[in-house]
Design a protein around this motif. Structure first.
Motif, PDB file in Angstrom:
ATOM      1  N   ALA A 176      37.758  34.924  32.128  1.00 28.09           N
ATOM      2  CA  ALA A 176      37.131  35.887  31.217  1.00 28.09           C
ATOM      3  C   ALA A 176      37.884  35.855  29.889  1.00 28.09           C
ATOM      4  O   ALA A 176      39.099  35.605  29.856  1.00 28.09           O
ATOM      5  CB  ALA A 176      37.154  37.288  31.812  1.00 28.09           C
ATOM      6  N   PRO A 177      37.205  36.126  28.771  1.00 25.33           N
ATOM      7  CA  PRO A 177      37.884  36.119  27.466  1.00 25.33           C
ATOM      8  C   PRO A 177      38.969  37.185  27.388  1.00 25.33           C
ATOM      9  O   PRO A 177      38.873  38.243  28.021  1.00 25.33           O
ATOM     10  CB  PRO A 177      36.739  36.431  26.481  1.00 25.33           C
ATOM     11  CG  PRO A 177      35.491  36.096  27.213  1.00 25.33           C
ATOM     12  CD  PRO A 177      35.761  36.395  28.655  1.00 25.33           C
ATOM     13  N   MET A 178      39.999  36.894  26.614  1.00 22.31           N
ATOM     14  CA  MET A 178      41.064  37.868  26.378  1.00 22.31           C
ATOM     15  C   MET A 178      40.475  39.068  25.636  1.00 22.31           C
ATOM     16  O   MET A 178      39.694  38.910  24.701  1.00 22.31           O
ATOM     17  CB  MET A 178      42.171  37.238  25.544  1.00 22.31           C
ATOM     18  CG  MET A 178      42.745  35.967  26.124  1.00 22.31           C
ATOM     19  SD  MET A 178      44.051  36.240  27.317  1.00 22.31           S
ATOM     20  CE  MET A 178      45.430  36.495  26.215  1.00 22.31           C
ATOM     21  N   SER A 179      40.853  40.262  26.052  1.00 26.28           N
ATOM     22  CA  SER A 179      40.302  41.462  25.432  1.00 26.28           C
ATOM     23  C   SER A 179      40.854  41.640  24.020  1.00 26.28           C
ATOM     24  O   SER A 179      42.006  41.309  23.735  1.00 26.28           O
ATOM     25  CB  SER A 179      40.628  42.697  26.271  1.00 26.28           C
ATOM     26  OG  SER A 179      41.992  43.042  26.155  1.00 26.28           O
ATOM     27  N   LEU A 180      40.020  42.187  23.138  1.00 29.09           N
ATOM     28  CA  LEU A 180      40.441  42.412  21.762  1.00 29.09           C
ATOM     29  C   LEU A 180      41.610  43.391  21.678  1.00 29.09           C
ATOM     30  O   LEU A 180      42.549  43.154  20.904  1.00 29.09           O
ATOM     31  CB  LEU A 180      39.261  42.903  20.923  1.00 29.09           C
ATOM     32  CG  LEU A 180      39.525  43.074  19.423  1.00 29.09           C
ATOM     33  CD1 LEU A 180      39.959  41.760  18.796  1.00 29.09           C
ATOM     34  CD2 LEU A 180      38.269  43.603  18.729  1.00 29.09           C
ATOM     35  N   PRO A 181      41.613  44.496  22.432  1.00 25.23           N
ATOM     36  CA  PRO A 181      42.781  45.395  22.384  1.00 25.23           C
ATOM     37  C   PRO A 181      44.088  44.703  22.746  1.00 25.23           C
ATOM     38  O   PRO A 181      45.121  44.960  22.135  1.00 25.23           O
ATOM     39  CB  PRO A 181      42.418  46.487  23.394  1.00 25.23           C
ATOM     40  CG  PRO A 181      40.941  46.506  23.417  1.00 25.23           C
ATOM     41  CD  PRO A 181      40.532  45.066  23.258  1.00 25.23           C
ATOM     42  N   GLU A 266      44.624  46.030  34.992  1.00 28.17           N
ATOM     43  CA  GLU A 266      44.874  44.892  34.103  1.00 28.17           C
ATOM     44  C   GLU A 266      44.270  45.123  32.720  1.00 28.17           C
ATOM     45  O   GLU A 266      43.136  45.562  32.573  1.00 28.17           O
ATOM     46  CB  GLU A 266      44.295  43.610  34.713  1.00 28.17           C
ATOM     47  CG  GLU A 266      44.465  42.367  33.872  1.00 28.17           C
ATOM     48  CD  GLU A 266      45.913  42.048  33.570  1.00 28.17           C
ATOM     49  OE1 GLU A 266      46.290  42.116  32.378  1.00 28.17           O
ATOM     50  OE2 GLU A 266      46.660  41.749  34.522  1.00 28.17           O
ATOM     51  N   LYS A 267      45.076  44.804  31.667  1.00 28.18           N
ATOM     52  CA  LYS A 267      44.648  45.009  30.287  1.00 28.18           C
ATOM     53  C   LYS A 267      44.196  43.722  29.602  1.00 28.18           C
ATOM     54  O   LYS A 267      43.577  43.770  28.543  1.00 28.18           O
ATOM     55  CB  LYS A 267      45.812  45.610  29.477  1.00 28.18           C
ATOM     56  CG  LYS A 267      46.295  46.963  29.966  1.00 28.18           C
ATOM     57  CD  LYS A 267      45.278  48.056  29.709  1.00 28.18           C
ATOM     58  CE  LYS A 267      45.795  49.408  30.155  1.00 28.18           C
ATOM     59  NZ  LYS A 267      46.948  49.875  29.370  1.00 28.18           N
ATOM     60  N   ILE A 268      44.517  42.582  30.169  1.00 29.13           N
ATOM     61  CA  ILE A 268      44.242  41.324  29.479  1.00 29.13           C
ATOM     62  C   ILE A 268      42.736  41.033  29.422  1.00 29.13           C
ATOM     63  O   ILE A 268      42.250  40.370  28.522  1.00 29.13           O
ATOM     64  CB  ILE A 268      45.034  40.172  30.145  1.00 29.13           C
ATOM     65  CG1 ILE A 268      45.122  38.967  29.215  1.00 29.13           C
ATOM     66  CG2 ILE A 268      44.433  39.778  31.469  1.00 29.13           C
ATOM     67  CD1 ILE A 268      46.096  37.912  29.711  1.00 29.13           C
ATOM     68  N   TYR A 269      42.000  41.534  30.431  1.00 31.56           N
ATOM     69  CA  TYR A 269      40.534  41.475  30.485  1.00 31.56           C
ATOM     70  C   TYR A 269      40.097  42.374  31.639  1.00 31.56           C
ATOM     71  O   TYR A 269      40.924  42.768  32.475  1.00 31.56           O
ATOM     72  CB  TYR A 269      40.012  40.048  30.684  1.00 31.56           C
ATOM     73  CG  TYR A 269      40.797  39.209  31.661  1.00 31.56           C
ATOM     74  CD1 TYR A 269      41.026  39.639  32.982  1.00 31.56           C
ATOM     75  CD2 TYR A 269      41.321  37.976  31.299  1.00 31.56           C
ATOM     76  CE1 TYR A 269      41.742  38.871  33.871  1.00 31.56           C
ATOM     77  CE2 TYR A 269      42.049  37.203  32.191  1.00 31.56           C
ATOM     78  CZ  TYR A 269      42.252  37.663  33.469  1.00 31.56           C
ATOM     79  OH  TYR A 269      42.981  36.913  34.359  1.00 31.56           O
ATOM     80  N   PRO A 270      38.827  42.723  31.738  1.00 30.03           N
ATOM     81  CA  PRO A 270      38.361  43.533  32.875  1.00 30.03           C
ATOM     82  C   PRO A 270      38.550  42.765  34.180  1.00 30.03           C
ATOM     83  O   PRO A 270      37.940  41.702  34.373  1.00 30.03           O
ATOM     84  CB  PRO A 270      36.874  43.762  32.562  1.00 30.03           C
ATOM     85  CG  PRO A 270      36.760  43.572  31.093  1.00 30.03           C
ATOM     86  CD  PRO A 270      37.759  42.510  30.739  1.00 30.03           C
ATOM     87  N   PRO A 271      39.383  43.228  35.083  1.00 28.94           N
ATOM     88  CA  PRO A 271      39.713  42.436  36.275  1.00 28.94           C
ATOM     89  C   PRO A 271      38.532  42.159  37.195  1.00 28.94           C
ATOM     90  O   PRO A 271      38.417  41.058  37.743  1.00 28.94           O
ATOM     91  CB  PRO A 271      40.784  43.279  36.973  1.00 28.94           C
ATOM     92  CG  PRO A 271      40.596  44.664  36.449  1.00 28.94           C
ATOM     93  CD  PRO A 271      40.125  44.498  35.045  1.00 28.94           C
ATOM     94  N   LYS A 272      37.639  43.123  37.364  1.00 29.72           N
ATOM     95  CA  LYS A 272      36.501  42.904  38.263  1.00 29.72           C
ATOM     96  C   LYS A 272      35.548  41.864  37.691  1.00 29.72           C
ATOM     97  O   LYS A 272      34.940  41.087  38.438  1.00 29.72           O
ATOM     98  CB  LYS A 272      35.784  44.222  38.524  1.00 29.72           C
ATOM     99  CG  LYS A 272      36.608  45.206  39.363  1.00 29.72           C
ATOM    100  CD  LYS A 272      35.845  46.475  39.664  1.00 29.72           C
ATOM    101  CE  LYS A 272      36.677  47.421  40.509  1.00 29.72           C
ATOM    102  NZ  LYS A 272      35.958  48.691  40.798  1.00 29.72           N
ATOM    103  N   LYS A 273      35.429  41.821  36.377  1.00 32.88           N
ATOM    104  CA  LYS A 273      34.591  40.810  35.725  1.00 32.88           C
ATOM    105  C   LYS A 273      35.183  39.418  35.949  1.00 32.88           C
ATOM    106  O   LYS A 273      34.454  38.460  36.246  1.00 32.88           O
ATOM    107  CB  LYS A 273      34.478  41.105  34.234  1.00 32.88           C
ATOM    108  CG  LYS A 273      33.663  40.097  33.459  1.00 32.88           C
ATOM    109  CD  LYS A 273      33.605  40.451  31.969  1.00 32.88           C
ATOM    110  CE  LYS A 273      32.822  39.417  31.172  1.00 32.88           C
ATOM    111  NZ  LYS A 273      32.784  39.773  29.716  1.00 32.88           N
ATOM    112  N   ALA A 274      36.499  39.295  35.813  1.00 31.61           N
ATOM    113  CA  ALA A 274      37.162  38.010  36.025  1.00 31.61           C
ATOM    114  C   ALA A 274      37.010  37.549  37.473  1.00 31.61           C
ATOM    115  O   ALA A 274      36.742  36.369  37.743  1.00 31.61           O
ATOM    116  CB  ALA A 274      38.637  38.116  35.647  1.00 31.61           C
ATOM    117  N   ILE A 275      37.173  38.473  38.403  1.00 28.99           N
ATOM    118  CA  ILE A 275      37.055  38.123  39.822  1.00 28.99           C
ATOM    119  C   ILE A 275      35.642  37.661  40.146  1.00 28.99           C
ATOM    120  O   ILE A 275      35.439  36.673  40.871  1.00 28.99           O
ATOM    121  CB  ILE A 275      37.461  39.318  40.702  1.00 28.99           C
ATOM    122  CG1 ILE A 275      38.988  39.491  40.672  1.00 28.99           C
ATOM    123  CG2 ILE A 275      36.984  39.123  42.145  1.00 28.99           C
ATOM    124  CD1 ILE A 275      39.481  40.709  41.420  1.00 28.99           C
TER     125      ILE A 275
END
Length: 316
Positions: A176-181, A266-275
């Motif tokens: 998943a893309p790195m989150s902007l925050p 996790e702050k780097i991206y939404p973890p459930k979306k990545a999974i």
């Protein structure tokens, strides 16, 4: 090969002139301060680790090694702008089952030394293959945290026959893309590299407030962040690829069974979306979402992380 054993000892400079150790720092004084912080972080490691260097085409690769010499090999890759010392929360448990090699990534801050002006991701994949050859490993278990997780996935796609099984912990981008925050909050550490600024970012990216009663967590987190801050302050910035989302084709090409560990916060991206994407693209993947953990998962949930890794890698 040069090595020394120990718990935390007064800084040892490898039996060569200190100016020759690294090319990653802007000044000798800054290099000394970083290496002192590196050794301070190692004070949290258990006794029995060994510090070694090997020669590769890219330069001298430094790594920390622990575990029985006849145990299955496990190579661990650290996160971006940190060092092999980050595995201090996990090394004791893992070294009971594996011969663990914690590498200082070439081109990043640590004790590895290269004359190359850039180490892009394809360069790092080839470097890791050269490390394998230098260590004399036909195949091995592979694990990585954050940037190291992304590099692990890239290597497994390029050299599938070399990786028996692998574990990736909060891999940078990848699924998943790195989150902007996350990106925006990390910028001040580049511009104002003080301990306070870096600590504020790392605290935000963690769940430190949930682990105030954990003495090891507090002490290790402090010294780990202090080392990172000195790297930002005194380290050069060699050109390195930033983590990017991997294509479906690349992910599907990975043959090794893979364990994905993420924290619920996790702050780097939404973890459930990545999974969800990882499960869709990788047929031999097991994903585990751990509570009370963010990008500090390897420290905050160190016992559970070790249990999951050991069980998955030994289930061959």
């Amino acid at each position: 090969m040069v090595c020394h054993k120990g718990k935390w000892k007064k800084l040892v400079f490898w039996e060569v002139r200190v100016e020759e150790i690294l090319g990653s720092f802007r000044s000798l004084d800054g290099q000394r301060k970083f290496l002192e912080a590196y050794e301070k972080t190692l004070s949290h490691w258990p006794e029995g680790w060994v510090s070694q260097t090997i020669d590769t085409e890219e330069g001298q690769t430094h790594f920390l090694c622990m575990g029985p010499e006849d145990a299955p090999p496990l190579v661990l890759l650290h996160g971006f702008r940190v060092s092999a010392t980050m595995w201090g929360a996990n090394i004791q448990g893992l070294a009971k089952h594996f011969r663990v090699y914690c590498l200082d990534t070439m081109g990043d801050w640590g004790k590895s030394r290269t004359s190359h002006k850039k180490m892009l991701i394809d360069d790092l994949v080839v470097w890791l293959e050269h490390v394998r050859e230098a260590l004399g490993l036909e195949s091995f278990f592979l694990g990585g945290m954050s940037y190291g997780g992304w590099l692990s996935l890239k290597y497994a796609a390029r050299f599938p026959e070399r990786v028996r099984r692998m574990c990736v912990i909060a891999p940078g981008a990848s699924f998943a893309p790195m989150s902007l925050p996350f990106i925006l909050r990390g910028i001040p550490s580049l511009l104002f590299p003080s301990f306070g600024v870096v600590n504020a970012f790392m605290t935000w990216a963690s769940v430190a407030h949930l682990h105030q009663e954990d003495a090891f967590y507090k002490a290790f987190f402090h010294d780990f962040v202090a080392q990172m801050a000195l790297g930002f302050r005194y380290g050069r910035s060699p050109k390195m690829s930033l983590p990017a989302t991997l294509s479906d084709e690349v992910l599907r090409s990975i043959q090794a069974p893979c364990l994905l560990l993420l924290g619920e916060q996790e702050k780097i991206y939404p973890p459930k979306k990545a999974i969800a994407r990882a499960v869709r693209c990788m047929s031999s993947l097991k994903a585990v979402l751990l509570p009370d953990a963010s990008h500090d998962i390897s420290i905050a949930q160190r016992e559970r992380v070790n249990q999951e890794i050991i069980a998955f890698l030994e289930d061959a």
